[in-house]
Design an enzyme around this catalytic site. Structure first.
Site, mmCIF file in Angstrom:
data_model
loop_
_atom_site.group_PDB
_atom_site.id
_atom_site.type_symbol
_atom_site.label_atom_id
_atom_site.label_comp_id
_atom_site.label_asym_id
_atom_site.label_seq_id
_atom_site.Cartn_x
_atom_site.Cartn_y
_atom_site.Cartn_z
ATOM 1 N N GLY A 1 -34.484 69.450 20.212
ATOM 2 C CA GLY A 1 -33.812 70.443 19.372
ATOM 3 C C GLY A 1 -34.810 71.314 18.627
ATOM 4 N N ARG B 1 -40.681 47.369 33.394
ATOM 5 C CA ARG B 1 -39.794 46.945 32.307
ATOM 6 C C ARG B 1 -38.558 46.200 32.806
ATOM 7 N NH1 ARG B 1 -39.878 52.216 28.184
ATOM 8 N NH2 ARG B 1 -41.998 51.839 27.508
ATOM 9 N N HIS C 1 -32.863 50.563 25.283
ATOM 10 C CA HIS C 1 -33.902 51.381 24.655
ATOM 11 C C HIS C 1 -33.727 52.870 24.928
ATOM 12 C CE1 HIS C 1 -37.815 52.369 23.107
ATOM 13 N NE2 HIS C 1 -38.304 52.709 24.266
ATOM 14 N N SER D 1 -40.261 60.819 28.187
ATOM 15 C CA SER D 1 -39.077 61.372 27.516
ATOM 16 C C SER D 1 -39.448 62.341 26.405
ATOM 17 C CB SER D 1 -38.146 60.278 27.009
ATOM 18 O OG SER D 1 -38.871 59.253 26.437
HETATM 19 C C1 FAD Z 1 -38.431 52.963 19.057
HETATM 20 C C2 FAD Z 1 -38.587 54.010 20.130
HETATM 21 C C3 FAD Z 1 -39.851 54.289 20.654
HETATM 22 C C4 FAD Z 1 -40.003 55.254 21.651
HETATM 23 N N1 FAD Z 1 -41.259 55.555 22.128
HETATM 24 C C5 FAD Z 1 -41.427 56.558 23.034
HETATM 25 C C6 FAD Z 1 -42.721 56.960 23.467
HETATM 26 O O1 FAD Z 1 -43.744 56.428 23.037
HETATM 27 N N2 FAD Z 1 -42.811 57.991 24.363
HETATM 28 C C7 FAD Z 1 -41.721 58.638 24.871
HETATM 29 O O2 FAD Z 1 -41.869 59.548 25.677
HETATM 30 N N3 FAD Z 1 -40.471 58.263 24.465
HETATM 31 C C8 FAD Z 1 -40.296 57.269 23.562
HETATM 32 N N4 FAD Z 1 -39.025 56.918 23.147
HETATM 33 C C9 FAD Z 1 -37.884 57.706 23.628
HETATM 34 C C10 FAD Z 1 -37.872 59.055 22.913
HETATM 35 O O3 FAD Z 1 -38.212 58.857 21.566
HETATM 36 C C11 FAD Z 1 -36.508 59.751 22.982
HETATM 37 O O4 FAD Z 1 -36.026 59.737 24.268
HETATM 38 C C12 FAD Z 1 -36.612 61.202 22.537
HETATM 39 O O5 FAD Z 1 -37.251 61.264 21.297
HETATM 40 C C13 FAD Z 1 -35.255 61.872 22.456
HETATM 41 O O6 FAD Z 1 -35.416 63.119 21.842
HETATM 42 P P1 FAD Z 1 -34.189 64.102 21.639
HETATM 43 O O7 FAD Z 1 -34.737 65.317 20.965
HETATM 44 O O8 FAD Z 1 -33.469 64.279 22.915
HETATM 45 O O9 FAD Z 1 -33.198 63.339 20.654
HETATM 46 P P2 FAD Z 1 -33.427 62.533 19.316
HETATM 47 O O10 FAD Z 1 -34.821 62.529 18.854
HETATM 48 O O11 FAD Z 1 -32.790 61.225 19.546
HETATM 49 O O12 FAD Z 1 -32.584 63.364 18.245
HETATM 50 C C14 FAD Z 1 -31.175 63.448 18.301
HETATM 51 C C15 FAD Z 1 -30.687 64.369 17.202
HETATM 52 O O13 FAD Z 1 -29.308 64.672 17.419
HETATM 53 C C16 FAD Z 1 -28.601 64.605 16.208
HETATM 54 N N5 FAD Z 1 -27.184 64.288 16.469
HETATM 55 C C17 FAD Z 1 -26.675 63.328 17.280
HETATM 56 N N6 FAD Z 1 -25.323 63.349 17.236
HETATM 57 C C18 FAD Z 1 -24.975 64.340 16.391
HETATM 58 C C19 FAD Z 1 -23.738 64.840 15.914
HETATM 59 N N7 FAD Z 1 -22.551 64.342 16.292
HETATM 60 N N8 FAD Z 1 -23.754 65.868 15.033
HETATM 61 C C20 FAD Z 1 -24.923 66.410 14.608
HETATM 62 N N9 FAD Z 1 -26.127 65.971 15.028
HETATM 63 C C21 FAD Z 1 -26.156 64.955 15.910
HETATM 64 C C22 FAD Z 1 -29.314 63.508 15.418
HETATM 65 O O14 FAD Z 1 -29.051 63.639 14.041
HETATM 66 C C23 FAD Z 1 -30.779 63.795 15.790
HETATM 67 O O15 FAD Z 1 -31.293 64.786 14.934
HETATM 68 C C24 FAD Z 1 -38.855 55.942 22.152
HETATM 69 C C25 FAD Z 1 -37.596 55.651 21.635
HETATM 70 C C26 FAD Z 1 -37.441 54.698 20.636
HETATM 71 C C27 FAD Z 1 -36.074 54.411 20.109
#
Ligand code: FAD
Length: 550
Positions: free
Chosen positions: A14, A267, A327, A367
């Site tokens: 985002g 994994r 995860h 990711s």
């Molecule tokens: C503990 C952990 C460690 C990880 N380590 C790694 C790593 O080392 N390397 C790697 O590549 N990946 C890693 N991952 C995976 C990676 O972090 C995620 O896949 C990635 O950050 C997802 O990013 P995103 O921007 O798609 O969503 P996210 O970062 O999950 O953000 C989602 C956003 O959507 C918003 N949202 C959701 N629903 C609503 C709603 N209904 N209304 C308004 N807002 C909403 C939330 O508030 C949030 O701001 C890890 C994941 C975890 C949990």
């Protein structure tokens, strides 16, 4: 307030999208359901994959090959190529935005190995990579004039025929339903691993809201059965024990002190081996004692600290109980050309999208990269679209429906405990739709979900205070959870084979018949249809036919 572009989600996808969509004259907003700093992106520790030299074709090819192999026959070559080739530019961009990646002795960005990678290509900032990236991106987005609308729970999309016209949001502050009109909307709401409550590294509010919203808006979800389980979560809290612990030489042992699996296997292989031990009544631990206190404190500082604070365990002297946990979720809103959807002006990126980059299984470190690359692309497309189009009207009958839904949840009384429902649903998902699946377990889970889906409309807030009412959001989340859980179960039932992260004990082999994605669509309210994804042309013909006959 009206916006040229609204981005739902404040994670890496985002934030990159909003930065790219912002021009000097337009209005761009990021909406998050909670605290801006709270996202899976900010929790990511290990790092982000990239070949740093854009002209090193051999290494780029290896990154593409590793990603394709991990996808187990369901990867989309075009998307993978785009992502891997864009990666060096993304790292450069992140550096320009202020991310200070760790350096090697020669002053170049250091890179570490990560599960499934055939080369050291993971860039990192200690064990806080995600937090460092999101903080830099938030700062940069603010400096450009992107607005942040936090504590806004998006309930639905506002649509005008098959075009987007904004989003319908519930403001946590006063429980009022408001509309944010927008020319273009980007969905970047993260994954749905939180539906495995009690067995997930994700926060409990990772309930797949935006996927449920997309389903209700007539879009298709893809690859929903593929849930990646991480072998090592804290047994009590489910928090992540980073792969680095095994990478540094940690052992997995059972309560007889016996090692039972090669700790550096994939994994899914390690997760299954642990699950088998647990099924046989054994406890499983990670053993780092032989590494010595100095090394543990130096190489795994966050883990050392959190084991002590969360479990009261000194890893240099004691074993830490662990269990496998949900995860990452490969499934998402079906995307074409990287980020496009079938709704005009609506784009999707990050973990909530399914664009074929991960297919049946995700490569560690890919990711964050996917979020950054396709976030950037979604922002560019949304900017171009919003420049070419005007605002479309808001269909207020849909907004009124959401207002009525909220009023109904407040109006009546109930003695039903929705928290208990979420917990038992998490247990059911883990036992029936977890690491090892079979027809019987999946059907049992389906029956339970059907029961819960019938219960959801009967849930009401016990506290009637409209200010910051957490029960209201929990009920709305539960509605989304049940829809998404059903999509996962139906897809897992349909896939009568084992592939990538999906393992069926009653169909252990990979079957070429299923070398296709499975998609889920809502036929009419509450009725889901699941089918193998057909050729694009067939899909178009069927769409035209359906439009004519409806
Ligand atoms: C503990 C952990 C460690 C990880 N380590 C790694 C790593 O080392 N390397 C790697 O590549 N990946 C890693 N991952 C995976 C990676 O972090 C995620 O896949 C990635 O950050 C997802 O990013 P995103 O921007 O798609 O969503 P996210 O970062 O999950 O953000 C989602 C956003 O959507 C918003 N949202 C959701 N629903 C609503 C709603 N209904 N209304 C308004 N807002 C909403 C939330 O508030 C949030 O701001 C890890 C994941 C975890 C949990």
């Amino acid at each position: 307030m009206i916006y040229d572009v609204v981005v739902v989600g404040g994670g890496i996808a985002g934030l990159m999208a909003a930065i790219e969509a912002k021009s000097s004259t337009n209005r761009v907003a990021i909406i998050t359901k909670g605290n801006l700093f709270k996202s899976n992106s900010s929790l990511a520790s290990g790092g982000i994959n990239a070949v740093l030299d854009p002209y090193d074709h051999g290494e780029l090819q290896k990154h593409m090959d590793d990603t394709l192999k991990s996808a187990a026959g369901l990867g989309d070559k075009k998307s993978i190529e785009y992502m891997c080739k864009r990666a060096p530019h993304i790292i450069k961009k992140l550096t320009e935005f202020g991310v200070e990646f760790d350096k090697d002795d020669a002053g170049n960005i250091a890179q570490r190995s990560f599960g499934g990678g055939s080369a050291k290509r993971t860039c990192y900032v200690g064990d806080k990579t995600g937090a460092a990236i999101t903080q830099a991106l938030i700062k940069h987005a603010k400096s450009l004039g992107v607005q942040f609308l936090v504590n806004n729970f998006i309930m639905n999309l506002a649509l005008h025929h098959s075009k987007v016209s904004g989003v319908i949001s519930l403001r946590r502050f006063d429980s009022s339903v408001v509309v944010y009109p927008a020319k273009a909307v980007i969905l970047a709401g993260g994954g749905y691993a939180g539906i495995y409550r009690g067995f997930s590294t994700n926060a409990v509010d990772y309930t797949g809201d935006l996927l449920a919203i997309a389903l209700r808006a007539g879009l298709r979800l893809q690859d929903m059965e593929f849930v990646q389980f991480h072998p090592t979560g804290f047994a009590k809290s489910s928090n992540l024990v980073s792969e680095a612990a095994r990478g540094e030489g940690g052992y997995l042992v059972n309560d007889e002190g016996k090692r039972f699996v090669d700790e550096l296997e994939r994994r899914d292989v390690v997760s299954r081996a642990i699950a088998e031990q647990i099924e046989n009544g054994k406890k499983v631990f990670i053993d780092l004692r032989h590494l010595g206190k100095e090394l543990i404190e130096k190489k795994l500082p966050s883990l050392y600290k959190s084991a002590f604070l969360q479990a009261g365990i000194d890893l240099s002297e004691e074993l830490l109980p662990i269990k496998p946990v949900a995860h990452y979720t490969m499934g998402g809103v079906e995307a074409s050309n990287g980020v496009n959807t079938d709704i005009k002006g609506l784009f999707v990126c990050g973990e909530c999208a399914a664009n074929g980059v991960h297919g049946a299984n995700r490569l560690g470190g890919n990711s964050l990269l996917e979020g950054a690359v396709f976030g950037e692309l979604a922002g560019t497309r949304a900017l171009a679209y919003s420049r070419a189009k005007d605002f479309y009207p808001i269909d207020y009958s849909k907004v009124i429906k959401d207002i009525e839904l909220v009023d109904k949840i407040f109006d009546k009384d109930t003695s039903k405990n929705f928290n208990a429902m979420r917990i038992s649903l998490g247990n059911m998902m883990f036992s029936g739709v977890g690491i090892k699946r079979n027809q019987e377990g999946l059907e049992k889970a389906y029956d339970y979900i059907s029961y819960l889906r019938s219960e959801v409309p009967t849930l009401h807030c016990i506290g009637k205070e409209r200010t910051n009412n957490v029960e209201l959001i929990s009920i709305l989340e539960l509605r989304n959870v049940t829809e998404i859980a059903e999509a996962v179960i139906l897809s897992a039932l349909k896939r009568e084979e084992s592939r990538g992260a999906h393992f069926r004990v009653d169909h252990e082999e990979t079957n070429p018949k299923y070398a296709k994605s499975i998609v889920v669509q809502e036929l009419k309210k509450g009725i889901l249809r699941v089918f193998l994804k057909e050729h694009k042309l067939l899909y178009k013909i069927r769409k035209i036919f359906n439009a004519k006959t409806n």
